[in-house]
Structure formats: structure tokens, C-alpha cells
Write a protein that holds these residues in place. Sequence first.
Motif, PDB file in Angstrom:
ATOM      1  N   GLY A  96       0.785  -1.248  -0.049  1.00  0.00           N
ATOM      2  CA  GLY A  96       0.151  -0.264   0.191  1.00  0.00           C
ATOM      3  C   GLY A  96       0.996   1.322  -0.224  1.00  0.00           C
ATOM      4  O   GLY A  96       0.422   2.384  -0.127  1.00  0.00           O
ATOM      5  N   MET A  97       2.167   1.070   0.139  1.00  0.00           N
ATOM      6  CA  MET A  97       3.009   2.268   0.160  1.00  0.00           C
ATOM      7  C   MET A  97       3.887   2.326  -1.174  1.00  0.00           C
ATOM      8  O   MET A  97       3.600   1.294  -1.833  1.00  0.00           O
ATOM      9  CB  MET A  97       3.973   2.268   1.399  1.00  0.00           C
ATOM     10  N   GLU A  98       4.348   3.390  -1.626  1.00  0.00           N
ATOM     11  CA  GLU A  98       4.921   3.729  -2.391  1.00  0.00           C
ATOM     12  C   GLU A  98       6.775   3.385  -2.282  1.00  0.00           C
ATOM     13  O   GLU A  98       7.260   4.139  -1.583  1.00  0.00           O
ATOM     14  CB  GLU A  98       4.805   5.060  -3.311  1.00  0.00           C
ATOM     15  N   ALA A  99       7.349   2.651  -3.322  1.00  0.00           N
ATOM     16  CA  ALA A  99       8.718   2.287  -3.010  1.00  0.00           C
ATOM     17  C   ALA A  99       9.456   3.091  -4.014  1.00  0.00           C
ATOM     18  O   ALA A  99       8.927   3.017  -5.315  1.00  0.00           O
ATOM     19  CB  ALA A  99       9.062   0.868  -3.076  1.00  0.00           C
ATOM     20  N   ARG A 100      10.632   3.524  -3.566  1.00  0.00           N
ATOM     21  CA  ARG A 100      11.442   4.126  -4.960  1.00  0.00           C
ATOM     22  C   ARG A 100      12.373   3.178  -5.226  1.00  0.00           C
ATOM     23  O   ARG A 100      13.265   2.537  -4.550  1.00  0.00           O
ATOM     24  CB  ARG A 100      12.235   5.314  -4.467  1.00  0.00           C
ATOM     25  N   VAL A 101      12.386   2.655  -6.426  1.00  0.00           N
ATOM     26  CA  VAL A 101      13.340   1.895  -7.200  1.00  0.00           C
ATOM     27  C   VAL A 101      13.415   1.937  -8.613  1.00  0.00           C
ATOM     28  O   VAL A 101      12.879   2.679  -9.420  1.00  0.00           O
ATOM     29  CB  VAL A 101      12.583   0.375  -7.009  1.00  0.00           C
ATOM     30  N   ALA A 102      14.689   1.604  -9.005  1.00  0.00           N
ATOM     31  CA  ALA A 102      15.204   1.785 -10.434  1.00  0.00           C
ATOM     32  C   ALA A 102      14.375   0.502 -11.120  1.00  0.00           C
ATOM     33  O   ALA A 102      14.883  -0.519 -11.437  1.00  0.00           O
ATOM     34  CB  ALA A 102      16.552   1.782 -10.693  1.00  0.00           C
ATOM     35  N   ALA A 103      13.188   0.975 -11.909  1.00  0.00           N
ATOM     36  CA  ALA A 103      12.288  -0.130 -12.343  1.00  0.00           C
ATOM     37  C   ALA A 103      11.214   0.671 -13.213  1.00  0.00           C
ATOM     38  O   ALA A 103      10.812   1.853 -12.924  1.00  0.00           O
ATOM     39  CB  ALA A 103      11.701  -1.038 -11.461  1.00  0.00           C
ATOM     40  N   PRO A 104      10.617  -0.148 -14.053  1.00  0.00           N
ATOM     41  CA  PRO A 104       9.149   0.751 -14.752  1.00  0.00           C
ATOM     42  C   PRO A 104       8.341   1.192 -13.660  1.00  0.00           C
ATOM     43  O   PRO A 104       8.207   0.452 -12.928  1.00  0.00           O
ATOM     44  CB  PRO A 104       8.659  -0.497 -15.756  1.00  0.00           C
ATOM     45  N   VAL A 187      11.921   5.395  -9.888  1.00  0.00           N
ATOM     46  CA  VAL A 187      10.468   5.816  -9.916  1.00  0.00           C
ATOM     47  C   VAL A 187       9.937   5.680  -8.605  1.00  0.00           C
ATOM     48  O   VAL A 187      10.244   4.544  -7.846  1.00  0.00           O
ATOM     49  CB  VAL A 187       9.624   5.265 -11.004  1.00  0.00           C
ATOM     50  N   TYR A 188       8.799   6.245  -7.983  1.00  0.00           N
ATOM     51  CA  TYR A 188       7.869   5.653  -6.938  1.00  0.00           C
ATOM     52  C   TYR A 188       6.689   4.853  -7.612  1.00  0.00           C
ATOM     53  O   TYR A 188       6.031   5.314  -8.365  1.00  0.00           O
ATOM     54  CB  TYR A 188       7.301   6.840  -6.256  1.00  0.00           C
ATOM     55  N   THR A 189       6.745   3.765  -7.126  1.00  0.00           N
ATOM     56  CA  THR A 189       5.761   2.670  -7.482  1.00  0.00           C
ATOM     57  C   THR A 189       5.060   1.990  -6.218  1.00  0.00           C
ATOM     58  O   THR A 189       5.705   2.008  -5.316  1.00  0.00           O
ATOM     59  CB  THR A 189       6.334   1.621  -8.350  1.00  0.00           C
ATOM     60  N   LYS A 190       3.633   1.900  -6.432  1.00  0.00           N
ATOM     61  CA  LYS A 190       3.159   1.468  -5.330  1.00  0.00           C
ATOM     62  C   LYS A 190       3.377  -0.031  -5.196  1.00  0.00           C
ATOM     63  O   LYS A 190       3.184  -0.986  -6.330  1.00  0.00           O
ATOM     64  CB  LYS A 190       1.512   1.665  -5.731  1.00  0.00           C
ATOM     65  N   VAL A 191       3.375  -0.379  -3.931  1.00  0.00           N
ATOM     66  CA  VAL A 191       3.606  -1.904  -3.633  1.00  0.00           C
ATOM     67  C   VAL A 191       2.332  -2.739  -3.284  1.00  0.00           C
ATOM     68  O   VAL A 191       1.264  -2.247  -2.544  1.00  0.00           O
ATOM     69  CB  VAL A 191       4.694  -2.112  -2.533  1.00  0.00           C
ATOM     70  N   THR A 192       1.944  -3.816  -3.932  1.00  0.00           N
ATOM     71  CA  THR A 192       0.644  -4.494  -3.766  1.00  0.00           C
ATOM     72  C   THR A 192       0.802  -5.644  -3.140  1.00  0.00           C
ATOM     73  O   THR A 192      -0.094  -6.210  -2.640  1.00  0.00           O
ATOM     74  CB  THR A 192       0.046  -4.629  -5.208  1.00  0.00           C
ATOM     75  N   GLU A 193       1.998  -6.307  -3.051  1.00  0.00           N
ATOM     76  CA  GLU A 193       2.272  -7.847  -2.634  1.00  0.00           C
ATOM     77  C   GLU A 193       3.596  -7.927  -2.196  1.00  0.00           C
ATOM     78  O   GLU A 193       4.748  -7.288  -2.882  1.00  0.00           O
ATOM     79  CB  GLU A 193       1.550  -8.848  -3.420  1.00  0.00           C
ATOM     80  N   VAL A 202      10.609 -10.566  -2.456  1.00  0.00           N
ATOM     81  CA  VAL A 202      10.256  -9.809  -3.827  1.00  0.00           C
ATOM     82  C   VAL A 202       9.078  -9.101  -3.615  1.00  0.00           C
ATOM     83  O   VAL A 202       8.034  -9.578  -2.925  1.00  0.00           O
ATOM     84  CB  VAL A 202      10.131 -10.737  -4.996  1.00  0.00           C
ATOM     85  N   LEU A 203       9.100  -7.647  -4.100  1.00  0.00           N
ATOM     86  CA  LEU A 203       7.826  -6.777  -4.067  1.00  0.00           C
ATOM     87  C   LEU A 203       7.109  -6.777  -5.344  1.00  0.00           C
ATOM     88  O   LEU A 203       7.854  -6.745  -6.364  1.00  0.00           O
ATOM     89  CB  LEU A 203       8.203  -5.477  -3.918  1.00  0.00           C
ATOM     90  N   ILE A 204       5.891  -7.099  -5.268  1.00  0.00           N
ATOM     91  CA  ILE A 204       4.911  -6.784  -6.403  1.00  0.00           C
ATOM     92  C   ILE A 204       4.595  -5.634  -6.483  1.00  0.00           C
ATOM     93  O   ILE A 204       3.973  -5.064  -5.614  1.00  0.00           O
ATOM     94  CB  ILE A 204       4.037  -7.945  -6.694  1.00  0.00           C
ATOM     95  N   THR A 205       4.529  -4.758  -7.797  1.00  0.00           N
ATOM     96  CA  THR A 205       4.161  -3.474  -7.769  1.00  0.00           C
ATOM     97  C   THR A 205       2.648  -3.384  -8.556  1.00  0.00           C
ATOM     98  O   THR A 205       2.334  -4.514  -9.069  1.00  0.00           O
ATOM     99  CB  THR A 205       5.113  -2.410  -8.620  1.00  0.00           C
ATOM    100  N   THR A 215      16.519  -3.697  -3.359  1.00  0.00           N
ATOM    101  CA  THR A 215      16.864  -2.593  -4.320  1.00  0.00           C
ATOM    102  C   THR A 215      16.234  -1.328  -4.054  1.00  0.00           C
ATOM    103  O   THR A 215      16.532  -0.359  -4.789  1.00  0.00           O
ATOM    104  CB  THR A 215      16.597  -3.333  -5.839  1.00  0.00           C
ATOM    105  N   VAL A 216      15.377  -1.383  -3.120  1.00  0.00           N
ATOM    106  CA  VAL A 216      14.456  -0.304  -2.979  1.00  0.00           C
ATOM    107  C   VAL A 216      15.257   0.763  -2.104  1.00  0.00           C
ATOM    108  O   VAL A 216      15.903   0.581  -1.111  1.00  0.00           O
ATOM    109  CB  VAL A 216      13.299  -0.814  -1.784  1.00  0.00           C
ATOM    110  N   THR A 217      15.232   2.013  -2.416  1.00  0.00           N
ATOM    111  CA  THR A 217      16.078   3.276  -1.828  1.00  0.00           C
ATOM    112  C   THR A 217      15.371   4.047  -1.263  1.00  0.00           C
ATOM    113  O   THR A 217      15.846   5.052  -0.629  1.00  0.00           O
ATOM    114  CB  THR A 217      16.884   3.940  -3.162  1.00  0.00           C
ATOM    115  N   GLY A 218      14.017   4.044  -1.286  1.00  0.00           N
ATOM    116  CA  GLY A 218      13.127   5.058  -0.731  1.00  0.00           C
ATOM    117  C   GLY A 218      11.467   4.660  -0.493  1.00  0.00           C
ATOM    118  O   GLY A 218      11.411   3.367  -1.339  1.00  0.00           O
ATOM    119  N   LEU A 219      10.969   4.887   0.443  1.00  0.00           N
ATOM    120  CA  LEU A 219       9.719   4.530   0.791  1.00  0.00           C
ATOM    121  C   LEU A 219       8.910   5.672   1.423  1.00  0.00           C
ATOM    122  O   LEU A 219       9.408   6.463   2.267  1.00  0.00           O
ATOM    123  CB  LEU A 219       9.798   3.297   1.912  1.00  0.00           C
TER     124      LEU A 219
END
Length: 226
Positions: A96-104, A187-193, A202-205, A215-219
Motif C-alpha cells: 500500500g506504500m510507494e517504493a522508490r526503485v530503478a524499475a518501470p 520511480v515511486y511505484t505502489k507495492v501491492t504484495e 520480492v515486492l510486486i508493484t 533494491t528499494v532506496t526510498g519508501l
Amino acid sequence: MTDAVSAASAATTTQASAAKATRPTGLASDFETFLKMLTAQARYQDPLEPLDSTEYASQLAQFSMVEQQVQGNDLLLAMQNQLGLSNMAAMSGWVGMEARVAAPGYFDGSSPVVVAPNPAAAADQVTMVVTDAEGTEVARINLPVSAEPYSWDGTDQEGNTLEPGSYAFTIESSRDGDVLLTDLAEVYTKVTETQMQGGDVVLITEGGSAILASTVTGLRDAPTET
């Protein structure tokens, strides 16, 4: 003595073949093979020339070492799995939070995607290249030479709003027309699982991407929907 050794070898081969379909791998396989060989050797030894007690004791010591190695390996594996589950449980609060990561990042059709560029310090021009899930370029945007976050509004080069989906953001750092660095932006992407895959969490976005938690650098808290 030769006949006894041959019989022992034949018995060992027969037993190993029978168990081949269900035999475990790795250290457990070596352990079982060693046990079969030792048992067959003792069973088919020549009564007139029994095994030397010193040699037999040495083999038993090897047997014990292999057994301890197998048990130690199983214990380490169990501890690793338990640690992974503990990490996953601890990170379940990330859902439910947004993780900052180098990903789409995921564009939902209306809310902008916050991109965190990190251009080369020597660059005199920075360009953000936006590509869709198929790798097709949909936009090319000039950015300031800065690490300040940029909000992409989900439009293509002509200003048309794109379809919801995953989009990647590549930062091109150039100087005097030459590209110095090409890097995937965070990017900041929402974590769903959260999931366990092997020994990793592993985090599912929101867009369905799977990223390593390491690999998450921010939350941050996800913006409140209005």
C-alpha cells in the motif's frame, strides 16, 4: 577376496539403480551412497580376511562427518528460509506504500508518475526517454541538469494521454552532443504484495513488476485518492 569385492560392487550398483528415481541430490545423495557402499562392503567381506579394524573405524568416522555435514546443511537451509519469512513478514507493512526503485513505473491513466532522475554531473543536457511495456519509445523530454523529481503526466510526444500500463524512464546525460551516461531512472511505484522467491523477498508493484526488496532506496505513503 576379489569375488567378495566384486559381489559388493554388484550389490551396491543394484541398490543405487533401484533408488535412482527417488534419490535426493547434493550432500544427501552423497550420504546415502556412502551408506550403501559401507553396508555392502561389510556384508560381502571375506570371513577369512575381514576388514581391518583401523580402516573400518576410519570409514565410520567419514560416515559421521558426512552425516554431520548433511544435518548442518539442512539446518542452515531451514534458518535461511525462516529468516526470509521473517523479512517478508516485516515488509508486509510496505504493501500500500510507494517504493522508490530503478524499475518501470505504472501509469493509471490519470495520476502522474514521479520520476527521480540522477544525471551525470558533467552533463550539459539531460533527456528522459519514455518507453512502453513493449520497449517502444513514446516520449522524449528535456530535463534540467538536476536530480529534482519530475512528474510525468502520462502523455506522448504529441501531448496525447497514453493508455494505463507500465512505462520505463531512461535518463540520457549528454555533453557537447555526446551521450555520457544512459541510466534507468528511479520511480515511486505502489507495492501491492510481498512474496518469497528462493531466499529473497520480492515486492510486486501495481503494474505487476517484481522487484527485489533489497533494491528499494526510498519508501513513502501513497498519495490519498480524492
